[in-house]
Design a protein around this motif. Sequence first.
Motif, PDB file in Angstrom:
ATOM      1  N   UNK A   1       0.803  -1.228   0.000  1.00  0.00           N
ATOM      2  CA  UNK A   1       0.000   0.000   0.000  1.00  0.00           C
ATOM      3  C   UNK A   1       0.832   1.274   0.000  1.00  0.00           C
ATOM      4  N   UNK A   2       2.084   1.195  -0.482  1.00  0.00           N
ATOM      5  CA  UNK A   2       2.977   2.370  -0.467  1.00  0.00           C
ATOM      6  C   UNK A   2       2.411   3.525  -1.303  1.00  0.00           C
ATOM      7  N   UNK A   3       2.086   3.210  -2.557  1.00  0.00           N
ATOM      8  CA  UNK A   3       1.664   4.274  -3.472  1.00  0.00           C
ATOM      9  C   UNK A   3       0.326   4.867  -3.020  1.00  0.00           C
ATOM     10  N   UNK A   4      -0.587   4.009  -2.605  1.00  0.00           N
ATOM     11  CA  UNK A   4      -1.889   4.487  -2.124  1.00  0.00           C
ATOM     12  C   UNK A   4      -1.701   5.347  -0.874  1.00  0.00           C
ATOM     13  N   UNK A   5      -0.797   4.922   0.001  1.00  0.00           N
ATOM     14  CA  UNK A   5      -0.548   5.690   1.230  1.00  0.00           C
ATOM     15  C   UNK A   5       0.016   7.068   0.882  1.00  0.00           C
ATOM     16  N   UNK A   6       0.863   7.135  -0.146  1.00  0.00           N
ATOM     17  CA  UNK A   6       1.387   8.453  -0.545  1.00  0.00           C
ATOM     18  C   UNK A   6       0.218   9.349  -0.974  1.00  0.00           C
TER      19      UNK A   6
ATOM     20  N   UNK B   1      -2.475   9.915  -8.443  1.00  0.00           N
ATOM     21  CA  UNK B   1      -2.613  10.473  -7.086  1.00  0.00           C
ATOM     22  C   UNK B   1      -2.165  11.936  -7.060  1.00  0.00           C
ATOM     23  N   UNK B   2      -1.109  12.234  -7.835  1.00  0.00           N
ATOM     24  CA  UNK B   2      -0.623  13.619  -7.922  1.00  0.00           C
ATOM     25  C   UNK B   2      -1.698  14.527  -8.502  1.00  0.00           C
ATOM     26  N   UNK B   3      -2.326  14.072  -9.577  1.00  0.00           N
ATOM     27  CA  UNK B   3      -3.374  14.877 -10.211  1.00  0.00           C
ATOM     28  C   UNK B   3      -4.559  15.062  -9.272  1.00  0.00           C
ATOM     29  N   UNK B   4      -4.956  13.984  -8.612  1.00  0.00           N
ATOM     30  CA  UNK B   4      -6.094  14.073  -7.688  1.00  0.00           C
ATOM     31  C   UNK B   4      -5.844  15.094  -6.586  1.00  0.00           C
ATOM     32  N   UNK B   5      -4.607  15.147  -6.130  1.00  0.00           N
ATOM     33  CA  UNK B   5      -4.265  16.054  -5.035  1.00  0.00           C
ATOM     34  C   UNK B   5      -3.748  17.405  -5.531  1.00  0.00           C
ATOM     35  N   UNK B   6      -3.579  17.519  -6.850  1.00  0.00           N
ATOM     36  CA  UNK B   6      -3.007  18.735  -7.453  1.00  0.00           C
ATOM     37  C   UNK B   6      -1.630  19.038  -6.896  1.00  0.00           C
ATOM     38  N   UNK B   7      -0.808  18.006  -6.823  1.00  0.00           N
ATOM     39  CA  UNK B   7       0.579  18.227  -6.405  1.00  0.00           C
ATOM     40  C   UNK B   7       1.514  17.733  -7.508  1.00  0.00           C
ATOM     41  N   UNK B   8       2.673  18.378  -7.678  1.00  0.00           N
ATOM     42  CA  UNK B   8       3.597  17.961  -8.732  1.00  0.00           C
ATOM     43  C   UNK B   8       4.229  16.601  -8.446  1.00  0.00           C
ATOM     44  N   UNK B   9       4.418  15.843  -9.532  1.00  0.00           N
ATOM     45  CA  UNK B   9       5.056  14.523  -9.431  1.00  0.00           C
ATOM     46  C   UNK B   9       6.303  14.534 -10.310  1.00  0.00           C
TER      47      UNK B   9
ATOM     48  N   UNK C   1      -9.539   2.196   0.832  1.00  0.00           N
ATOM     49  CA  UNK C   1      -8.777   2.554  -0.364  1.00  0.00           C
ATOM     50  C   UNK C   1      -8.945   4.014  -0.779  1.00  0.00           C
ATOM     51  N   UNK C   2      -9.901   4.720  -0.144  1.00  0.00           N
ATOM     52  CA  UNK C   2     -10.184   6.084  -0.576  1.00  0.00           C
ATOM     53  C   UNK C   2      -9.198   7.079   0.026  1.00  0.00           C
ATOM     54  N   UNK C   3      -9.230   8.265  -0.565  1.00  0.00           N
ATOM     55  CA  UNK C   3      -8.306   9.340  -0.207  1.00  0.00           C
ATOM     56  C   UNK C   3      -8.270   9.646   1.290  1.00  0.00           C
ATOM     57  N   UNK C   4      -9.428   9.625   1.938  1.00  0.00           N
ATOM     58  CA  UNK C   4      -9.410  10.007   3.359  1.00  0.00           C
ATOM     59  C   UNK C   4      -9.445   8.792   4.291  1.00  0.00           C
ATOM     60  N   UNK C   5      -9.059   7.640   3.780  1.00  0.00           N
ATOM     61  CA  UNK C   5      -9.009   6.429   4.614  1.00  0.00           C
ATOM     62  C   UNK C   5      -7.652   6.214   5.267  1.00  0.00           C
ATOM     63  N   UNK C   6      -7.068   7.290   5.751  1.00  0.00           N
ATOM     64  CA  UNK C   6      -5.802   7.188   6.481  1.00  0.00           C
ATOM     65  C   UNK C   6      -5.992   7.945   7.787  1.00  0.00           C
ATOM     66  N   UNK C   7      -5.837   7.244   8.899  1.00  0.00           N
ATOM     67  CA  UNK C   7      -6.057   7.878  10.199  1.00  0.00           C
ATOM     68  C   UNK C   7      -4.743   7.986  10.958  1.00  0.00           C
ATOM     69  N   UNK C   8      -4.609   9.074  11.700  1.00  0.00           N
ATOM     70  CA  UNK C   8      -3.462   9.189  12.599  1.00  0.00           C
ATOM     71  C   UNK C   8      -3.602   8.071  13.624  1.00  0.00           C
ATOM     72  N   UNK C   9      -2.501   7.374  13.916  1.00  0.00           N
ATOM     73  CA  UNK C   9      -2.578   6.327  14.932  1.00  0.00           C
ATOM     74  C   UNK C   9      -2.412   6.962  16.299  1.00  0.00           C
ATOM     75  N   UNK C  10      -3.465   6.885  17.081  1.00  0.00           N
ATOM     76  CA  UNK C  10      -3.400   7.388  18.448  1.00  0.00           C
ATOM     77  C   UNK C  10      -3.733   6.205  19.351  1.00  0.00           C
ATOM     78  N   UNK C  11      -2.820   5.885  20.278  1.00  0.00           N
ATOM     79  CA  UNK C  11      -2.944   4.664  21.072  1.00  0.00           C
ATOM     80  C   UNK C  11      -4.294   4.576  21.790  1.00  0.00           C
ATOM     81  N   UNK C  12      -4.682   5.669  22.433  1.00  0.00           N
ATOM     82  CA  UNK C  12      -5.906   5.617  23.227  1.00  0.00           C
ATOM     83  C   UNK C  12      -7.143   5.474  22.328  1.00  0.00           C
ATOM     84  N   UNK C  13      -7.170   6.272  21.254  1.00  0.00           N
ATOM     85  CA  UNK C  13      -8.317   6.192  20.336  1.00  0.00           C
ATOM     86  C   UNK C  13      -8.426   4.789  19.752  1.00  0.00           C
ATOM     87  N   UNK C  14      -7.264   4.214  19.406  1.00  0.00           N
ATOM     88  CA  UNK C  14      -7.252   2.882  18.804  1.00  0.00           C
ATOM     89  C   UNK C  14      -7.794   1.832  19.781  1.00  0.00           C
TER      90      UNK C  14
END
Length: 328
Positions: free
Chosen positions: A138-143, A176-184, A308-321
């Motif tokens: 999941x490297x590229x998706x995570x980027x 992913x670059x285009x979706x986020x409008x960032x240069x690749x 798999x979606x753009x906002x499916x990445x959460x900060x890992x917080x021990x207590x919340x987890x």
Amino acid sequence: MLRIFRRDKSLEPQAGAQDIPSTAGLVGKLKASLQRTRQQFSLHVTNLFLGKKVIDTGLWEALETTLLQADVGVSTTKRVLDNLTLRVSRQQIAEPAALLEALKATLIELVDKPGLAHRPRPEGRPWVYLLIGVNGAGKTTTIGKLAHRLLNEGQTLMLAAGDTFRAAAIEQLQIWGERNHVPVVAQHPGADSAAVIFDAYMSAKAREIDILLADTAGRLHTQQPLMAELQKVKRVLMKHDPLLPDEVILILDASIGQNALIQAREFAKTMQVTGIVLTKLDGTAKGGVVFAIVAELNVPIYYIGVGEAMDDLEVFDAKTFVDALFAE
Ligand SMILES: Nc1nc2c(ncn2[C@@H]2O[C@H](COP(=O)(O)OP(=O)(O)OP(=O)(O)O)[C@@H](O)[C@H]2O)c(=O)[nH]1
Ligand SMILES: [Mg+2]
């Protein structure tokens, strides 16, 4: 050939457009994403404790089985139970309900480490985050997801297509670059990965970009030439600044459970891993591997992938987890 996708300023997200969710909201979202792992913890463990009036050997044994079934692993399960035993005797815990709270506290303590802090840009250069891991982790998706998150936090970004192994990888990152409008920054398939990442670094530096996210090809630790390639990326960057890369982020697929721990151990032998992103926690019952990875490697989990979606990445917080794992 150097190709750069330029950022279209008119399409940039508005600063502050994203509300910061409340802790309760985060637990709620995580609870849904962790459904299968929760079945091990929340349902199993809670039922286990509810049905008991006293803390007896049967309860300890059932607890051990449950942790092992959730892929916490033998040595970490032992460590959790040892810590818990200590806590129980120190706090003179006699009630199963209080033992449950002590279990949560023990698990939180085990994985509570500082996350990825976004400090101001260093003088004269961008931060460089190198993402590494096996094929398909999941490297590229995570980027892509991380770019989305960092942009919302107000950072400027550039992506480096360091996976030159297969043509599709470059295109995938460009999307992913285009979706986020960032240069690749990318070159042709087969180009030298270290050269691509170094070019991207120089370009990000010249443009005063805050963070460069560098993708790399998937590899197994047994593939020596590919592992050497990672070291070369590091060496080439270090010639410019010995502190580079600032972050080596290992991407691990949680759905392979204890095998993710084995991978982590092997990668950590070659590269000094500074943090982990554990992907695919949605849809797996093996999320307990979180505890094994942090306990054994002493490396923080920065983020977790829950889809798999753009906002499916959460900060890992021990207590919340842990709260989400045990939420009713
Ligand atoms: N369900 C789920 N799928 C994910 C998650 N992260 C990544 N994926 C999926 O996993 C697959 C592989 O993801 P990639 O990002 O291409 O993996 P990679 O590590 O870059 O793979 P290689 O470039 O082949 O080494 C894709 O289908 C992604 O959509 C996650 O958190 N949850
Ligand atoms: Mg990839």
